[in-house]
Motif scaffolding. Structure first.
Motif, PDB file in Angstrom:
ATOM      1  N   ILE A   1       0.820  -1.219   0.000  1.00  0.00           N
ATOM      2  CA  ILE A   1       0.000   0.000   0.000  1.00  0.00           C
ATOM      3  C   ILE A   1       0.853   1.267   0.000  1.00  0.00           C
ATOM      4  CG2 ILE A   1      -1.903  -1.153   1.186  1.00  0.00           C
ATOM      5  CD1 ILE A   1      -1.072   0.417   3.720  1.00  0.00           C
ATOM      6  N   LYS A   2       2.143   1.137   0.240  1.00  0.00           N
ATOM      7  CA  LYS A   2       3.031   2.307   0.208  1.00  0.00           C
ATOM      8  C   LYS A   2       3.393   2.695  -1.220  1.00  0.00           C
ATOM      9  CE  LYS A   2       5.064   1.348   4.746  1.00  0.00           C
ATOM     10  NZ  LYS A   2       6.306   1.064   5.503  1.00  0.00           N
ATOM     11  N   LYS A   3       3.056   1.833  -2.173  1.00  0.00           N
ATOM     12  CA  LYS A   3       3.355   2.106  -3.572  1.00  0.00           C
ATOM     13  C   LYS A   3       2.142   2.732  -4.254  1.00  0.00           C
ATOM     14  CE  LYS A   3       6.580  -1.770  -3.757  1.00  0.00           C
ATOM     15  NZ  LYS A   3       6.936  -3.050  -4.409  1.00  0.00           N
ATOM     16  N   GLU A   4       2.365   3.805  -4.962  1.00  0.00           N
ATOM     17  CA  GLU A   4       1.279   4.545  -5.611  1.00  0.00           C
ATOM     18  C   GLU A   4       0.498   3.674  -6.581  1.00  0.00           C
ATOM     19  OE1 GLU A   4       1.374   8.997  -7.064  1.00  0.00           O
ATOM     20  OE2 GLU A   4       2.071   7.683  -8.674  1.00  0.00           O
ATOM     21  N   ALA A   5       1.198   2.803  -7.290  1.00  0.00           N
ATOM     22  CA  ALA A   5       0.553   1.960  -8.303  1.00  0.00           C
ATOM     23  C   ALA A   5      -0.481   1.030  -7.686  1.00  0.00           C
ATOM     24  CB  ALA A   5       1.601   1.144  -9.058  1.00  0.00           C
ATOM     25  N   PHE A   6      -0.316   0.665  -6.430  1.00  0.00           N
ATOM     26  CA  PHE A   6      -1.266  -0.243  -5.785  1.00  0.00           C
ATOM     27  C   PHE A   6      -2.632   0.417  -5.630  1.00  0.00           C
ATOM     28  CE2 PHE A   6      -3.122  -2.600  -2.189  1.00  0.00           C
ATOM     29  CZ  PHE A   6      -2.882  -3.901  -2.592  1.00  0.00           C
ATOM     30  N   HIS A   7      -2.655   1.737  -5.578  1.00  0.00           N
ATOM     31  CA  HIS A   7      -3.898   2.472  -5.354  1.00  0.00           C
ATOM     32  C   HIS A   7      -4.574   2.911  -6.652  1.00  0.00           C
ATOM     33  CE1 HIS A   7      -3.208   3.063  -0.953  1.00  0.00           C
ATOM     34  NE2 HIS A   7      -1.965   2.853  -1.335  1.00  0.00           N
ATOM     35  N   ALA A   8      -3.845   2.928  -7.757  1.00  0.00           N
ATOM     36  CA  ALA A   8      -4.420   3.524  -8.964  1.00  0.00           C
ATOM     37  C   ALA A   8      -4.176   2.715 -10.229  1.00  0.00           C
ATOM     38  CB  ALA A   8      -3.849   4.929  -9.148  1.00  0.00           C
ATOM     39  N   SER A   9      -3.968   1.427 -10.102  1.00  0.00           N
ATOM     40  CA  SER A   9      -3.781   0.620 -11.309  1.00  0.00           C
ATOM     41  C   SER A   9      -4.429  -0.754 -11.118  1.00  0.00           C
ATOM     42  CB  SER A   9      -2.290   0.462 -11.631  1.00  0.00           C
ATOM     43  OG  SER A   9      -1.617  -0.185 -10.570  1.00  0.00           O
ATOM     44  N   ILE A  10      -4.570  -1.481 -12.219  1.00  0.00           N
ATOM     45  CA  ILE A  10      -5.154  -2.816 -12.148  1.00  0.00           C
ATOM     46  C   ILE A  10      -4.150  -3.762 -11.480  1.00  0.00           C
ATOM     47  CG2 ILE A  10      -5.980  -4.762 -13.508  1.00  0.00           C
ATOM     48  CD1 ILE A  10      -6.969  -2.776 -15.583  1.00  0.00           C
ATOM     49  N   LEU A  11      -4.632  -4.516 -10.510  1.00  0.00           N
ATOM     50  CA  LEU A  11      -3.788  -5.445  -9.770  1.00  0.00           C
ATOM     51  C   LEU A  11      -4.109  -6.875 -10.178  1.00  0.00           C
ATOM     52  CD1 LEU A  11      -4.352  -3.799  -6.271  1.00  0.00           C
ATOM     53  CD2 LEU A  11      -2.489  -3.336  -7.864  1.00  0.00           C
ATOM     54  N   GLU A  12      -3.122  -7.734 -10.103  1.00  0.00           N
ATOM     55  CA  GLU A  12      -3.325  -9.156 -10.384  1.00  0.00           C
ATOM     56  C   GLU A  12      -3.309  -9.918  -9.064  1.00  0.00           C
ATOM     57  OE1 GLU A  12      -0.499 -10.487 -13.255  1.00  0.00           O
ATOM     58  OE2 GLU A  12      -1.577  -9.554 -14.920  1.00  0.00           O
ATOM     59  N   MET A  13      -4.446 -10.456  -8.699  1.00  0.00           N
ATOM     60  CA  MET A  13      -4.585 -11.204  -7.451  1.00  0.00           C
ATOM     61  C   MET A  13      -4.483 -12.697  -7.725  1.00  0.00           C
ATOM     62  SD  MET A  13      -7.821 -11.247  -4.786  1.00  0.00           S
ATOM     63  CE  MET A  13      -8.884 -12.123  -5.967  1.00  0.00           C
ATOM     64  N   GLU A  14      -3.512 -13.343  -7.113  1.00  0.00           N
ATOM     65  CA  GLU A  14      -3.353 -14.788  -7.248  1.00  0.00           C
ATOM     66  C   GLU A  14      -4.160 -15.471  -6.149  1.00  0.00           C
ATOM     67  OE1 GLU A  14       0.720 -15.973  -7.362  1.00  0.00           O
ATOM     68  OE2 GLU A  14       1.299 -14.360  -8.744  1.00  0.00           O
ATOM     69  N   LEU A  15      -5.117 -16.288  -6.547  1.00  0.00           N
ATOM     70  CA  LEU A  15      -5.998 -16.948  -5.589  1.00  0.00           C
ATOM     71  C   LEU A  15      -6.280 -18.377  -6.056  1.00  0.00           C
ATOM     72  CD1 LEU A  15      -7.887 -16.649  -3.071  1.00  0.00           C
ATOM     73  CD2 LEU A  15      -9.680 -15.989  -4.679  1.00  0.00           C
ATOM     74  N   ALA A  16      -5.910 -19.338  -5.246  1.00  0.00           N
ATOM     75  CA  ALA A  16      -6.163 -20.758  -5.548  1.00  0.00           C
ATOM     76  C   ALA A  16      -5.648 -21.155  -6.928  1.00  0.00           C
ATOM     77  CB  ALA A  16      -7.658 -21.044  -5.430  1.00  0.00           C
ATOM     78  N   GLY A  17      -4.467 -20.674  -7.271  1.00  0.00           N
ATOM     79  CA  GLY A  17      -3.846 -21.052  -8.528  1.00  0.00           C
ATOM     80  C   GLY A  17      -4.327 -20.280  -9.740  1.00  0.00           C
ATOM     81  N   LYS A  18      -5.243 -19.340  -9.555  1.00  0.00           N
ATOM     82  CA  LYS A  18      -5.751 -18.537 -10.672  1.00  0.00           C
ATOM     83  C   LYS A  18      -5.438 -17.058 -10.443  1.00  0.00           C
ATOM     84  CE  LYS A  18      -9.601 -21.630 -11.814  1.00  0.00           C
ATOM     85  NZ  LYS A  18     -11.085 -21.717 -12.001  1.00  0.00           N
ATOM     86  N   THR A  19      -5.373 -16.306 -11.540  1.00  0.00           N
ATOM     87  CA  THR A  19      -5.096 -14.876 -11.467  1.00  0.00           C
ATOM     88  C   THR A  19      -6.357 -14.083 -11.780  1.00  0.00           C
ATOM     89  OG1 THR A  19      -2.778 -15.195 -12.132  1.00  0.00           O
ATOM     90  CG2 THR A  19      -3.699 -12.979 -12.357  1.00  0.00           C
ATOM     91  N   HIS A  20      -6.688 -13.155 -10.897  1.00  0.00           N
ATOM     92  CA  HIS A  20      -7.870 -12.315 -11.071  1.00  0.00           C
ATOM     93  C   HIS A  20      -7.431 -10.847 -11.135  1.00  0.00           C
ATOM     94  CE1 HIS A  20     -10.456 -15.749  -9.732  1.00  0.00           C
ATOM     95  NE2 HIS A  20      -9.370 -16.037  -9.027  1.00  0.00           N
ATOM     96  N   LYS A  21      -8.010 -10.107 -12.062  1.00  0.00           N
ATOM     97  CA  LYS A  21      -7.702  -8.679 -12.162  1.00  0.00           C
ATOM     98  C   LYS A  21      -8.679  -7.900 -11.271  1.00  0.00           C
ATOM     99  CE  LYS A  21      -5.797  -8.891 -16.825  1.00  0.00           C
ATOM    100  NZ  LYS A  21      -4.409  -8.643 -16.363  1.00  0.00           N
ATOM    101  N   VAL A  22      -8.129  -7.074 -10.385  1.00  0.00           N
ATOM    102  CA  VAL A  22      -8.954  -6.332  -9.427  1.00  0.00           C
ATOM    103  C   VAL A  22      -8.427  -4.906  -9.270  1.00  0.00           C
ATOM    104  CG1 VAL A  22      -9.583  -8.408  -8.132  1.00  0.00           C
ATOM    105  CG2 VAL A  22      -7.553  -7.100  -7.460  1.00  0.00           C
ATOM    106  N   LEU A  23      -9.258  -4.067  -8.667  1.00  0.00           N
ATOM    107  CA  LEU A  23      -8.875  -2.697  -8.315  1.00  0.00           C
ATOM    108  C   LEU A  23      -9.110  -2.487  -6.823  1.00  0.00           C
ATOM    109  CD1 LEU A  23     -10.326  -0.349 -11.101  1.00  0.00           C
ATOM    110  CD2 LEU A  23      -7.924  -0.532 -10.434  1.00  0.00           C
TER     111      LEU A  23
END
Length: 210
Positions: free
Chosen positions: A50-72
């Motif tokens: 959360i200290k990185k600016e990109a975490f707050h204003a860009s699309i993130l890739e969440m790894e969950l149970a072996g799959k990648t989900h795009k989230v904001l």
């Protein structure tokens, strides 16, 4: 940016409190056609992210149970005085759905502007982020604004800048808010020192004495 999340089975205040004690942060992923998903994330990894600016204003890739989900990132709840993240919310990203996001504004060039360089003015950044609407693929990491043309007595508004392609400003309150103001620096006037009172006449001191 990417991060790892794990499915969370239990919910409720007590379950969340016990989760935090183990060094995990409870969260939720919502939006799209799927049901909301309860997750948990390693707190230390999240704290650094959360200290990185990109975490707050860009699309993130969440790894969950072996799959990648795009989230904001949508919401972040902090402890009132501890360095602790209490809860975090993410929204699923769908390629064909316009999204409303807050994007940081990066200013540059003010030191080279006539307002600062030759007109002795102070530049004030009124707005540091803008709420915009666009498709996920068009979300900018930041909006660059060049201030090298600023002049004395002239403010910069949203409609004075060019937004990236596919990005539209979302009106919230003011239709054309001020981004930057320019004000002249008042020079301090140093008052001249008051002359010391003239000493009493030395001859007058002895008047009346023989």
């Amino acid at each position: 940016m990417n991060f790892v999340a794990f499915e969370r089975a239990k919910q409720g205040t007590g379950a969340s409190r016990r989760l935090r004690i183990t060094g995990r942060t409870p969260g939720i992923v919502y939006g799209g056609t799927a049901e909301p998903l309860l997750i948990e994330i390693d707190h230390n990894a999240l704290w650094h992210a959360i200290k990185k600016e990109a975490f707050h204003a860009s699309i993130l890739e969440m790894e969950l149970a072996g799959k990648t989900h795009k989230v904001l990132l949508r919401d972040l709840q902090m402890h009132p005085y501890k360095q602790q993240i209490l809860h975090i919310d993410f929204q699923r990203v769908e390629a064909k759905t316009r999204m409303t996001v807050k994007v940081p504004v990066h200013y540059s060039g003010e030191e080279e502007s006539p307002a600062v360089k030759t007109e002795n003015c102070l530049v004030n950044h009124v707005v540091t982020e803008l709420t915009v609407s666009c498709f996920p693929a068009d979300i900018p990491e930041f909006i660059a604004v060049d201030l090298s043309g600023l002049k004395k007595g002239v403010s910069l508004h949203v409609k004075d800048i060019t937004l990236p392609k596919g990005v539209k400003f979302v009106v919230k309150g003011q239709e054309n808010p001020v981004l930057v103001t320019v004000a002249a620096i008042e020079e301090e006037v140093v008052a001249a020192p008051v002359a010391a009172a003239a000493p009493a006449d030395a001859k007058g001191k002895g008047k009346g004495k023989k």
